[in-house]
Design a protein around this motif. Structure first.
Motif, short mmCIF file in Angstrom:
data_model
loop_
_atom_site.label_atom_id
_atom_site.label_comp_id
_atom_site.label_asym_id
_atom_site.label_seq_id
_atom_site.Cartn_x
_atom_site.Cartn_y
_atom_site.Cartn_z
N SER A 215 0.77 -1.14 -0.05
CA SER A 215 -0.09 -0.01 0.09
C SER A 215 0.87 1.41 0.01
CB SER A 215 -0.96 0.11 1.19
OG SER A 215 -0.31 -0.11 2.42
N LEU A 219 0.83 4.09 -2.73
CA LEU A 219 0.49 5.49 -2.57
C LEU A 219 1.47 6.54 -3.04
CD1 LEU A 219 -1.86 6.89 -0.76
CD2 LEU A 219 -0.18 6.86 1.14
N GLY A 237 -5.64 7.24 0.18
CA GLY A 237 -5.42 5.60 0.19
C GLY A 237 -6.75 5.05 0.08
N SER A 282 -3.66 8.47 4.02
CA SER A 282 -3.29 9.48 3.05
C SER A 282 -2.04 9.70 3.09
CB SER A 282 -4.31 10.35 3.22
OG SER A 282 -5.81 10.13 2.70
N GLU A 319 -5.63 6.29 -4.98
CA GLU A 319 -5.20 5.21 -5.41
C GLU A 319 -6.03 4.25 -4.89
OE1 GLU A 319 -4.09 2.57 -7.19
OE2 GLU A 319 -2.97 4.45 -7.80
N ALA A 322 -3.72 1.35 -3.02
CA ALA A 322 -3.24 1.62 -2.03
C ALA A 322 -4.23 1.35 -0.76
CB ALA A 322 -2.63 3.11 -1.76
#
Length: 471
Positions: A215, A219, A237, A282, A319, A322
Motif C-alpha cells: 500500500s 500510494l 489511500g 493518506s 489510489e 493503496a
C-alpha cells in the motif's frame, strides 16, 4: 520559511494574473482529458435526468391531483431528479474513465534519482492501547524500498498506549520516534508531528488501520505523479473494513466502503479532485502541508485540509490499490456518531473553502457537487421513508409500484462497482473477501436511511454550533 517554499510548489508560474479561469495544460498521452471527460459525463447525466423528468410525468400528475402542483415537483426533485443527477454523473464518469495502475518504479522528485523518497508515517493516538501494536506490526511488513520513519503522537492518553508503542517499535526494529502532545485534539497531535518532520513526504495512518504490504509503495507512486504536468499535493489511500463480519452494522459498512466510498473517490479522482484525503490513510507533500498551515482546528480536519490544498491549486488523487484495512464501528450509535462528524466536516469544508473560490475550474465543479449532498439526505428521510410507510399501509402515492423499477437499476450499478473492485483491486493484491449477502441486503434497504438520519443530525449540530469531540 518552509511555508514559503510550499507556496512556490503549489503556485507554478501563472500564465495570467490571478487564480481561476482556464489554464492551458499538457494533454495526457492517452485517454480523455479531464475537462473533456467532465463535459461528456455532464451531457450524459443531463440527458438521463431529462429522460427521468419526461418519463415521470404521470407520477407528477398523480401527485398534483393529490397534494398540489408545488409538492408534485418538490417530491420528485428530492427523491428522483437530484439523486439521478449525482449518481448518474458518478456512473457515467466511471464508465468513460479507464484506470491505469502506475509502474512501481522509483519516482522522480527532490531526492536522488533512482531512489525512493524518505517518508514519515504519523499515527495520532489517544487511548489506543489495544490497536497500536497491530498497526505498527503491519507497518513493519511494508515492502516500501525507501527510508520510513514512524512517529507516534501520544495525545494525552490515560492508558499504556505510549509504553506499548515503544515496546513494539523496538521489537520490530522500526525507525521510530514518540511525541507527547498534551493539548487534546487530533489536529493538535498531527501538527505537533508535522513540526518535526524532515522528509519530503508525510503519510497519516490511524491506529486502527492496518496497511496492506504494497500500500505505501502504491500510494507514494500516485502521490509523486504529475498528471497532465500538474502538481499533486495529496493522495488518499483506499479503505475497506478490517472487521466486516463482526456485527450486522459492520456487514453493511463493508459494502459502503467497497461500493459507495470507493466509487465516489474514483469519480472525484478522475478530475484530479478527490475531496477527502482521509486521515486514516493518506499521503501528503510536507511543504504543501506547511504551506496551508497544517491540519485546521475543525471536526473534519482532513476534509478542510484537503479543500485548502485544492484551493492552493494542488491536485488531490486517489489510489484504489493503496489499500488499508480500517476497523469500522461495530455498534450502531458509534457509526451514527461517526457519520454525523463526517457530515459536519463536509459543511466546514464548504464554509471555509467555498467551491466558487476554488482556483481550478474542475475543482469548482466537483466540490460544488457537495452542495447537493444534503438534498439527498433530506429526500431519503422526509420523502422516501414516509413514502415506504404509506406504501405498506396501502397508499402508493410517493413510493409506488413504479419504484420497483429502481431496484434492477441499483443492482446493475452495484454490480458494476463490485466487479471493478474485484478485478482491479482484490485480484491484483490477491485478496479474497468473504461473500456476505445478508450485509448487502442491509446495505441496499436499511443503511442509507440510517446514514442520512445521522447526516441530518450532523448538519443540525453544525448550524447550532454544538461542541466537538475527537470521537
Amino acid at each position: 520559511m518552509p511555508g514559503d517554499r510550499g507556496l512556490d510548489v503549489l503556485h507554478p508560474s501563472p500564465r495570467r494574473d490571478g487564480l481561476g479561469g482556464l489554464t492551458r495544460r499538457q494533454a495526457p498521452s492517452s485517454g480523455l482529458r479531464p475537462t473533456i471527460r467532465f463535459a461528456i459525463a455532464s451531457l450524459l447525466t443531463l440527458a438521463w435526468v431529462a429522460f427521468s423528468v419526461w418519463v415521470s410525468a404521470p407520477w407528477r400528475d398523480e401527485l398534483e391531483r393529490a397534494i398540489g402542483p408545488v409538492t408534485a415537483w418538490v417530491i420528485p426533485i428530492f427523491l428522483a431528479y437530484i439523486p439521478g443527477l449525482v449518481i448518474g454523473f458518478m456512473i457515467f464518469t466511471l464508465l468513460i474513465t479507464r484506470y491505469r495502475a502506475l509502474p512501481l518504479d522509483a519516482p522522480e522528485g527532490d531526492w536522488p534519482r533512482g531512489e525512493w523518497p524518505s517518508v514519515t508515517i504519523v499515527i495520532a493516538a489517544w487511548n489506543e492501547s489495544e490497536a497500536i501494536v497491530p498497526a505498527l506490526e503491519r507497518i513493519a511488513e511494508l515492502t516500501y524500498r525507501g527510508k520510513v520513519e514512524v512517529v507516534v503522537v501520544d495525545n494525552n492518553s490515560t492508558d499504556d498506549t505510549a509504553e506499548r508503542a515503544d515496546g513494539a517499535a523496538a521489537r520490530l526494529g522500526l525507525g521510530y520516534r514518540r511525541i507527547s502532545e498534551r493539548t487534546q485534539g487530533k489536529h493538535h497531535a498531527l501538527n505537533a508531528a508535522l513540526e518535526t518532520v524532515t522528509t519530503p513526504l508525510v503519510v497519516t495512518v490511524d491506529a486502527d488501520t492496518h496497511l496492506q504490504r504494497e500500500s505505501l509503495t502504491r500510494l507514494i507512486v500516485r502521490l509523486t505523479s504529475t498528471p497532465q504536468g500538474q502538481h499533486v499535493s495529496a493522495c488518499a489511500g483506499a479503505l475497506v473494513a478490517e472487521n466486516p463480519l463482526a456485527s450486522f452494522v459492520t456487514r453493511m459498512q463493508q459494502w459502503d466502503y467497497r461500493l459507495g466510498i470507493n466509487g465516489v473517490k474514483r469519480m472525484q479522482a478522475a478530475y484530479n479532485t478527490a475531496l477527502v484525503a482521509q486521515g486514516a490513510f493518506s499521503g501528503y507533500r510536507t511543504t504543501d502541508l506547511r504551506a496551508v498551515g497544517g491540519w485546521p482546528d475543525s471536526i473534519g480536519e482532513d476534509i478542510v485540509l484537503t479543500w485548502a490544498m485544492l484551493g492552493s491549486r494542488g491536485l488531490v488523487q486517489y489510489e484504489p490499490l493503496a489499500l488499508g484495512f480500517t476497523v469500522v464501528p461495530e455498534l450502531l450509535d458509534r457509526l451514527l456518531s461517526q457519520r454525523s462528524r463526517w457530515a459536519r466536516g463536509m459543511l466546514e469544508g464548504l464554509r471555509m473553502h467555498p467551491p466558487p473560490k476554488q482556483p481550478r475550474v474542475l475543482a469548482k465543479l466537483v466540490t460544488g457537487i457537495d452542495y447537493l449532498v444534503p438534498c439527498l439526505d433530506i429526500g431519503v428521510i422526509f420523502f422516501w421513508v414516509p413514502g415506504v410507510i404509506l406504501f405498506v399501509l396501502g397508499y402508493p402515492l410517493i413510493f409506488g409500484w413504479w419504484s420497483m423499477l429502481l431496484l434492477p437499476i441499483t443492482l446493475a450499478v452495484f454490480g458494476f462497482l463490485q466487479r471493478w473492485q474485484a478485478r482491479h483491486v482484490f485480484r491484483t493484491l490477491d485478496i479474497q473477501p468473504k461473500p456476505d449477502k445478508r450485509g448487502f441486503v442491509g446495505y441496499l434497504f436499511v443503511y442509507q436511511v440510517l446514514i442520512s438520519a445521522a447526516a441530518l443530525r450532523g448538519y443540525a449540530q453544525f448550524l447550532a454550533g454544538s461542541g466537538r469531540r475527537w470521537r
